[in-house]
Write an enzyme that holds these catalytic residues in place. Structure first.
Site, PDB file in Angstrom:
ATOM      1  N   HIS A 219       0.846  -1.203   0.000  1.00  0.00           N
ATOM      2  CA  HIS A 219       0.000   0.000   0.000  1.00  0.00           C
ATOM      3  C   HIS A 219       0.872   1.240   0.000  1.00  0.00           C
ATOM      4  O   HIS A 219       2.050   1.175   0.359  1.00  0.00           O
ATOM      5  CB  HIS A 219      -0.915   0.031   1.232  1.00  0.00           C
ATOM      6  CG  HIS A 219      -0.149   0.198   2.521  1.00  0.00           C
ATOM      7  ND1 HIS A 219       0.447  -0.853   3.180  1.00  0.00           N
ATOM      8  CD2 HIS A 219       0.145   1.304   3.260  1.00  0.00           C
ATOM      9  CE1 HIS A 219       1.059  -0.408   4.265  1.00  0.00           C
ATOM     10  NE2 HIS A 219       0.904   0.898   4.339  1.00  0.00           N
ATOM     11  N   ASP A 221       0.700   5.139   1.847  1.00  0.00           N
ATOM     12  CA  ASP A 221      -0.053   5.825   2.891  1.00  0.00           C
ATOM     13  C   ASP A 221      -0.768   6.998   2.223  1.00  0.00           C
ATOM     14  O   ASP A 221      -0.227   7.615   1.306  1.00  0.00           O
ATOM     15  CB  ASP A 221       0.895   6.318   3.993  1.00  0.00           C
ATOM     16  CG  ASP A 221       1.640   5.153   4.658  1.00  0.00           C
ATOM     17  OD1 ASP A 221       1.090   4.040   4.693  1.00  0.00           O
ATOM     18  OD2 ASP A 221       2.781   5.373   5.129  1.00  0.00           O
ATOM     19  N   HIS A 281       4.726   0.101  -0.034  1.00  0.00           N
ATOM     20  CA  HIS A 281       5.417  -0.722   0.969  1.00  0.00           C
ATOM     21  C   HIS A 281       4.507  -1.817   1.510  1.00  0.00           C
ATOM     22  O   HIS A 281       3.287  -1.761   1.354  1.00  0.00           O
ATOM     23  CB  HIS A 281       5.978   0.159   2.096  1.00  0.00           C
ATOM     24  CG  HIS A 281       4.987   1.079   2.747  1.00  0.00           C
ATOM     25  ND1 HIS A 281       4.546   2.241   2.156  1.00  0.00           N
ATOM     26  CD2 HIS A 281       4.335   1.007   3.930  1.00  0.00           C
ATOM     27  CE1 HIS A 281       3.690   2.843   2.940  1.00  0.00           C
ATOM     28  NE2 HIS A 281       3.525   2.113   4.035  1.00  0.00           N
ATOM     29  N   ARG A 290       6.907  -8.683  16.134  1.00  0.00           N
ATOM     30  CA  ARG A 290       7.318  -7.320  15.778  1.00  0.00           C
ATOM     31  C   ARG A 290       6.215  -6.359  16.202  1.00  0.00           C
ATOM     32  O   ARG A 290       5.029  -6.669  16.048  1.00  0.00           O
ATOM     33  CB  ARG A 290       7.543  -7.235  14.268  1.00  0.00           C
ATOM     34  CG  ARG A 290       7.936  -5.855  13.776  1.00  0.00           C
ATOM     35  CD  ARG A 290       8.365  -5.916  12.297  1.00  0.00           C
ATOM     36  NE  ARG A 290       8.945  -4.660  11.876  1.00  0.00           N
ATOM     37  CZ  ARG A 290       8.251  -3.684  11.313  1.00  0.00           C
ATOM     38  NH1 ARG A 290       6.962  -3.796  11.085  1.00  0.00           N
ATOM     39  NH2 ARG A 290       8.857  -2.556  10.965  1.00  0.00           N
TER      40      ARG A 290
END
Ligand SMILES: C=C1C[C@]23C[C@H]1CC[C@H]2[C@@]12CCC[C@@](C)(C(=O)O1)[C@H]2[C@@H]3C(=O)O
Ligand SMILES: O=C(O)CCC(=O)C(=O)O
Ligand SMILES: [Fe+2]
Length: 348
Positions: A219, A221, A281, A290
């Protein structure tokens, strides 16, 4: 298998991600569409020292050539980041039924659960999200009725630090585009009082078969800039298109402790009239848990962003029509990655 599922919100957790075998609903088939490469040589993600005397120039170059960079010497105390990290850990470690008490509801940005782009995905992501709007008090009270203040204090402390860092970065980006200090204050995103921010906490649980699942699908942002804090575990990858060096590839962003990753979003691409790269990304999963916190900066809801008149003048015509942040998000909710195409000014 106990499933915590909400179709509407696209939360779907196989036994809180403690599974025996990965359910088909979470297996992505096209993860290896492009090779994943290490950030070395020409694929080394830019690292920018905020004390660098050539800061403006370096930020401008990184925004144009990459749309992503790592910042060090940012001035935020490691203790502030450690406190944020432990509160994120505390939040995501809660039982699923407690977290669902603050599940996102239709039309609201804040709360626990899925995220807008998940509606376009054929599969579920291997992650949980928690979005925080202007205040975290209501949600924290529901999660920890007897001790909600620590969470809120840590969030407020982080917001304060990251807001001033974000303003410094946006300022440097606008200077690199050739705006003067005076011009800068006159445009909406150059004026910090006209910015809106959203904090998005992410948990990417460890997976024994990480090659088959995805933490966040590819996607861009939608806002201007996102500053991402992570707990030192890698997973974020950016797409580098085919060039003289190599075919299209996913470059892994190195996860250096106490650094931040900065991403350029759609509205900064529009504002810069296409000069800054709104980087595509995704987040991959590993065998280690994570945690990340993405902090999004964009214009307040009623402010339209179009190409800067200084950049879209006589020599270069404006590439996009002005749009508000919610306006763009709405278009993305219908058109997904074709939303920018829809506000493109036809050059013919
Ligand atoms: C202020 C924001 C920014 C949002 C929407 C809202 C809260 C959640 C953010 C994300 C986080 C995950 C990727 C993304 C693409 C998504 O689907 O949800 C982001 C989106 C955007 O950048 O538009
Ligand atoms: O977790 C990360 O490193 C990135 C998160 C992200 O891209 C997002 O929340 O939009
Ligand atoms: Fe993102």
């Amino acid at each position: 298998m106990s499933l915590h599922t909400s179709r509407k919100l696209k939360i779907h957790q196989p036994e809180n991600f403690q599974y025996e075998s990965i359910p088909d609903s979470h297996v992505w088939d096209d993860l290896h569409d492009h090779p994943s490469v290490e950030p070395i040589g020409p694929d080394a993600v830019p690292v920018i020292d905020l004390n660098d005397p050539k800061l403006i120039e370096k930020i401008g170059k990184a925004c144009e050539e990459w749309g992503v960079f790592i910042i060090c010497n940012h001035g935020i105390e490691p203790e502030v980041l450690n406190r944020l990290c432990s509160q994120m850990h505390r939040l995501f470690a809660l039982p699923a039924e407690v977290k669902l008490k603050v599940a996102k509801t239709e039309g609201h940005d804040a709360g626990y659960g899925g995220f807008p782009i998940s509606h376009f995905c054929p599969k579920f992501s291997w992650s949980e999200g928690f979005a925080i709007g202007s205040s975290s008090v209501d949600h924290a009270q529901k999660l920890w009725p007897d001790d909600y203040s620590t969470f809120c204090e840590v969030i407020e402390e982080y917001k304060k630090a990251i807001n001033s860092l974000g303003c410094r970065l946006i300022h440097a980006m606008l200077l690199s585009l050739g705006l003067s200090e005076e011009e800068l204050c006159q445009i909406p995103v150059g004026d910090s009082s006209k910015l809106k921010t959203v904090m998005h906490l992410n948990s990417y649980p460890a997976c024994t078969n990480p090659d088959r699942v995805l933490g966040l699908p590819p996607h861009t942002d939608s806002g201007c800039v996102a500053i991402v804090y992570h707990n030192g575990i890698s997973g974020l990858q950016v797409l580098r298109c085919k060039d003289d060096i190599a075919p299209t590839r996913w470059v892994t962003v190195p996860a250096v402790s106490n650094t931040f990753v900065v991403n350029i979003g759609d509205l900064m691409h529009v504002l810069s009239n296409g000069r800054f790269h709104n980087v595509l990304h995704r987040v991959t999963i590993s065998k280690t848990n994570r945690l990340s916190c993405a902090y999004f900066f964009g214009p307040q809801a009623d402010i339209k962003v179009g190409p800067l008149s200084k950049l879209a003048g006589l020599e270069q015509s404006p590439l996009y029509k002005p749009v508000t942040w919610p306006g763009l998000q709405k278009m993305r909710s219908m058109l997904h990655d074709k939303a920018l195409q829809a506000i493109k000014i036809d050059s013919n």
